[in-house]
Write a protein that holds these residues in place. Structure first.
Motif, PDB file in Angstrom:
ATOM      1  N   MET A   1      21.510 -74.736 -57.906  1.00 44.10           N
ATOM      2  CA  MET A   1      23.098 -75.338 -56.791  1.00 44.10           C
ATOM      3  C   MET A   1      23.350 -75.926 -58.487  1.00 44.10           C
ATOM      4  N   ASP A   2      24.843 -76.050 -58.083  1.00 41.76           N
ATOM      5  CA  ASP A   2      25.742 -76.724 -58.785  1.00 41.76           C
ATOM      6  C   ASP A   2      26.462 -77.824 -57.584  1.00 41.76           C
ATOM      7  N   PRO A   3      26.391 -79.051 -56.738  1.00 46.69           N
ATOM      8  CA  PRO A   3      27.506 -79.919 -56.208  1.00 46.69           C
ATOM      9  C   PRO A   3      28.590 -80.457 -56.967  1.00 46.69           C
TER      10      PRO A   3
ATOM     11  N   VAL B   1      19.184 -78.086 -59.615  1.00 46.81           N
ATOM     12  CA  VAL B   1      20.131 -78.693 -59.440  1.00 46.81           C
ATOM     13  C   VAL B   1      20.996 -79.575 -60.852  1.00 46.81           C
ATOM     14  N   GLU B   2      22.338 -79.118 -60.665  1.00 45.61           N
ATOM     15  CA  GLU B   2      23.338 -79.434 -61.627  1.00 45.61           C
ATOM     16  C   GLU B   2      24.327 -80.265 -61.486  1.00 45.61           C
ATOM     17  N   ASP B   3      24.088 -81.701 -61.570  1.00 42.19           N
ATOM     18  CA  ASP B   3      25.330 -82.686 -61.200  1.00 42.19           C
ATOM     19  C   ASP B   3      24.939 -83.006 -59.598  1.00 42.19           C
TER      20      ASP B   3
ATOM     21  N   GLY C   1      22.025 -82.612 -66.212  1.00 35.18           N
ATOM     22  CA  GLY C   1      23.638 -83.624 -66.803  1.00 35.18           C
ATOM     23  C   GLY C   1      24.809 -83.054 -66.784  1.00 35.18           C
ATOM     24  N   ASP C   2      25.657 -82.878 -66.089  1.00 32.46           N
ATOM     25  CA  ASP C   2      26.611 -81.925 -67.066  1.00 32.46           C
ATOM     26  C   ASP C   2      27.904 -82.643 -67.174  1.00 32.46           C
ATOM     27  N   ASP C   3      28.924 -83.154 -66.276  1.00 36.29           N
ATOM     28  CA  ASP C   3      29.567 -84.302 -66.121  1.00 36.29           C
ATOM     29  C   ASP C   3      29.376 -85.174 -66.969  1.00 36.29           C
TER      30      ASP C   3
ATOM     31  N   VAL D   1      25.320 -77.587 -71.938  1.00 36.19           N
ATOM     32  CA  VAL D   1      25.927 -77.636 -73.335  1.00 36.19           C
ATOM     33  C   VAL D   1      26.773 -76.335 -72.886  1.00 36.19           C
ATOM     34  N   LYS D   2      28.170 -77.508 -72.945  1.00 35.89           N
ATOM     35  CA  LYS D   2      29.281 -76.672 -73.216  1.00 35.89           C
ATOM     36  C   LYS D   2      29.745 -77.248 -74.348  1.00 35.89           C
ATOM     37  N   VAL D   3      30.054 -76.052 -74.980  1.00 35.80           N
ATOM     38  CA  VAL D   3      30.502 -76.419 -76.271  1.00 35.80           C
ATOM     39  C   VAL D   3      31.968 -77.012 -76.463  1.00 35.80           C
TER      40      VAL D   3
HETATM   41 MG   LIG Z   1      28.819 -78.173 -63.634  1.00 33.73          MG
END
Ligand SMILES: [Mg+2]
Ligand SMILES: O=C(O)[C@@H](CO)OP(=O)(O)O
Length: 574
Positions: A248-250, A291-293, A318-320, A343-345
């Motif tokens: 999940m990415d809440p 689980v992301e974020d 960890g995204d944000d 990782v988002k370039v």
């Molecule tokens: Mg995200």
């Protein structure tokens, strides 16, 4: 200032244009042409649920044009200032080029020229250099050992900022952890996606898709979404947990207000500690592997609380909170915020900086998930980056919408291209790295004889059930059939509920009040835990401490013995 270079990889020209992203908004596409005629082209993606510390995506902000989302200034920066600075540079020197771009911008968040302007050029230069060397991008960047295909995280239910439904959580994903190859993973994902579509339709839900190609039904809670996903996995013939992990990415930063998680769709509010409890319960109740974020970017205490609580058994990405920023990541590693980084370039703005973030994560033993944005294009650079970095995981949306499937298709091509070399060497390169990349819970597995004992029937009966398909068995090595613990637990429960009447003479004996059985449910509270065991036809419920459950590592599908010490046992006759 441009350095002079006479090599065939010298940058001859840099140009940009405005193209459309998958949401129909304008974005930057850059071309880098080298002296030998090699061309690299990259289109920049764009997020909707962005982290506060992302590098700045430069938008024109003119309300009368593109609703303020124009990128004409960023395009002009590429065609003007950036081109002037990098023409003549060697495209082979990616680090030097990216350092020059960062210096030229001169701000800490790339707000002057725009991270969208810089990234277009950075990626296009890498692609041009790869073309000049007649190498695919993953090989040019990753070298000879770039042979590991990532495990795909496929987003099949969209909510949050990516859809107009009430679901508070943004993404519900499936990861085919049991797939042997990438192509196989795609097949499994597609089958589940279509099964889910039918299930949603027959339950009267809309099957329109959200930004990332997953369905966006009007569900209210995460449990409802997870139950639909679980049912689709099973109805498609796969075992949740063993074949398919749930993710999940809440995107929790999106609904964290004044220190509280505000679930508008569900109509509840959760304090950070309640949010930790809630997520821990979901992780215990479903085969959730990542689980992301889970917690908001500004709730670092919450992040640490959750990491301490479930970080040993679930990937927490960890995204944000990191925004692909190496410095933020270092701090997170030091202070126990999660155990994995997305990782988002375009969050950071140059390829070199993104690669540095990957390297820092790997050095710390953290996992890395290469990721798309919710606004994408037909550009497939991230597919190559996943293989180049050997990061082992990619999140790139659903099994619909060409902006998402383009990345899967590119990975299918890469797997084909790697061919036998994908299977050579150490480990299982070229295959989804199950244990390596994700902490997938190992599911207990039972032989027919063991399953028979746990169910309180003879081996012949268990074999008959297996032959008729009532008890799902898988082959485990030549000649051996095995059933995974989670399926067995479900079967035992179902059977006890009377769906499969107990055959005559099948009685579980209790020796000195010791009941061997299979765990069918574990409910964890702060201090206590409730463990439900199916011992033949008997359901035993035990209240123990949470600590004991964690120490013993008790999970659904495990075999346990319940020992009952009581001077007070009543005996009834029929
Ligand atoms: Mg995200
Ligand atoms: O939150 C995310 O992980 C991304 C991608 O799925 O969404 P966005 O690009 O909108 O930030």
């Amino acid at each position: 200032m441009a350095t002079s270079s006479v090599g065939f990889t010298a940058i001859q020209s840099v140009t940009a244009r405005r193209v459309l992203d998958s949401r129909g908004n304008p974005t930057v596409e850059a071309d880098v042409l080298l002296a030998d005629g090699s061309l690299g082209r990259a289109a920049v993606p764009s997020g909707a649920s962005t982290g506060a510390r992302e590098a700045v995506e430069l938008r024109d902000g003119e309300p009368g044009r593109w609703h303020g989302k124009g990128v004409d200034r960023a395009v002009a920066h590429v065609n003007g200032e950036i081109a002037a600075a990098v023409v003549g540079r060697d495209a082979d020197d990616q680090a030097g080029l990216d350092a020059a771009l960062v210096a030229l911008d001169g701000t800490s968040d790339k707000s002057r020229l725009g991270a969208n302007a810089l990234l277009g050029v950075s990626l296009a230069a890498a692609k041009a250099a790869a073309a000049a060397h007649r190498q695919p991008l993953y090989r040019y960047l990753g070298g000879a050992d770039a042979r590991l295909l990532p495990l795909p995280m496929m987003n099949i239910v969209n909510g949050g900022a990516h859809a107009d439904n009430p679901l508070d959580f943004q993404e519900f994903m499936i990861a085919p952890v049991g797939a042997e190859t990438f192509a196989e993973a795609v097949r499994m994902g597609s089958e589940i996606f279509h099964t889910l579509r039918r299930d949603l339709l027959s339950a009267g839900h809309s099957t329109g898709v959200g930004d990332e190609g997953g369905f966006a039904p009007a569900l209210r809670t995460a449990e409802e979404a997870l139950d639909f996903v679980m049912a689709a996995v099973e109805r498609a013939g796969y075992r949740p947990g063993a074949d398919i992990g749930l993710i999940m990415d809440p995107a929790s930063s999106e609904f964290f207000r004044d220190g509280t998680y505000v679930y508008e769709g569900e109509g509840v509010r959760r304090t950070p500690t309640e949010q930790v409890d809630y997520l821990a319960k979901l992780i215990d109740a479903y085969p959730i592997v990542s689980v992301e974020d889970p917690m908001a970017e500004d709730d670092l205490d919450g992040w640490r609380e959750l990491t301490a609580r479930v970080g040993d058994r679930c990937q927490l990405t960890g995204d944000d909170v990191f925004c692909t920023n190496e410095e933020l990541l270092r701090e997170g590693i030091r202070t126990g915020v999660g155990n994995s980084v997305l990782v988002k370039v375009n969050q950071i703005g140059t390829l070199t900086e993104a690669l540095a973030t990957v390297a820092t994560a790997h050095r710390a033993g953290w996992t890395v998930v290469m990721s798309h944005r919710s606004g994408e294009t037909e550009d497939t650079t991230i597919a190559d980056l996943a293989v180049a970095t050997g990061c082992g995981q990619i999140k790139t949306g659903s099994l619909s919408r060409s902006d998402r499937t383009a990345k899967y298709n590119q990975l299918i091509r890469i797997e084909e291209e790697l061919g036998d070399s994908a299977r050579d060497g150490h480990g299982s390169p070229g295959r989804p790295p199950r244990r390596r990349a994700l902490k997938v819970r190992s599911v207990a597995s039972y032989s027919i004889g063991q399953a028979a004992k746990l169910l309180g029937v003879s081996s012949e009966t268990a074999r008959r059930w297996a032959d008729s398909g009532r008890l799902r068995m898988d082959r485990e090595g030549p000649g051996n059939r095995a059933v995974d613990g989670v399926s067995l637990a479900a079967f035992a429960k179902e059977r006890a509920e009377g769906m499969h009447p107990l055959p005559e003479g099948a009685v579980v004996t209790s020796v000195r009040n010791a009941f061997a059985g299979i765990v069918t449910r574990v409910t964890l509270d702060d201090v206590v835990a409730q463990v439900e065991i199916q011992s033949g036809p008997h359901r035993i419920v035990s209240l123990v401490t949470r600590e004991s459950v964690e120490e013993l590592g008790i999970e659904v599908g495990d075999t346990v013995t319940a020992r009952v010490k009581s001077t007070n046992v009543h005996i009834d006759t029929p």
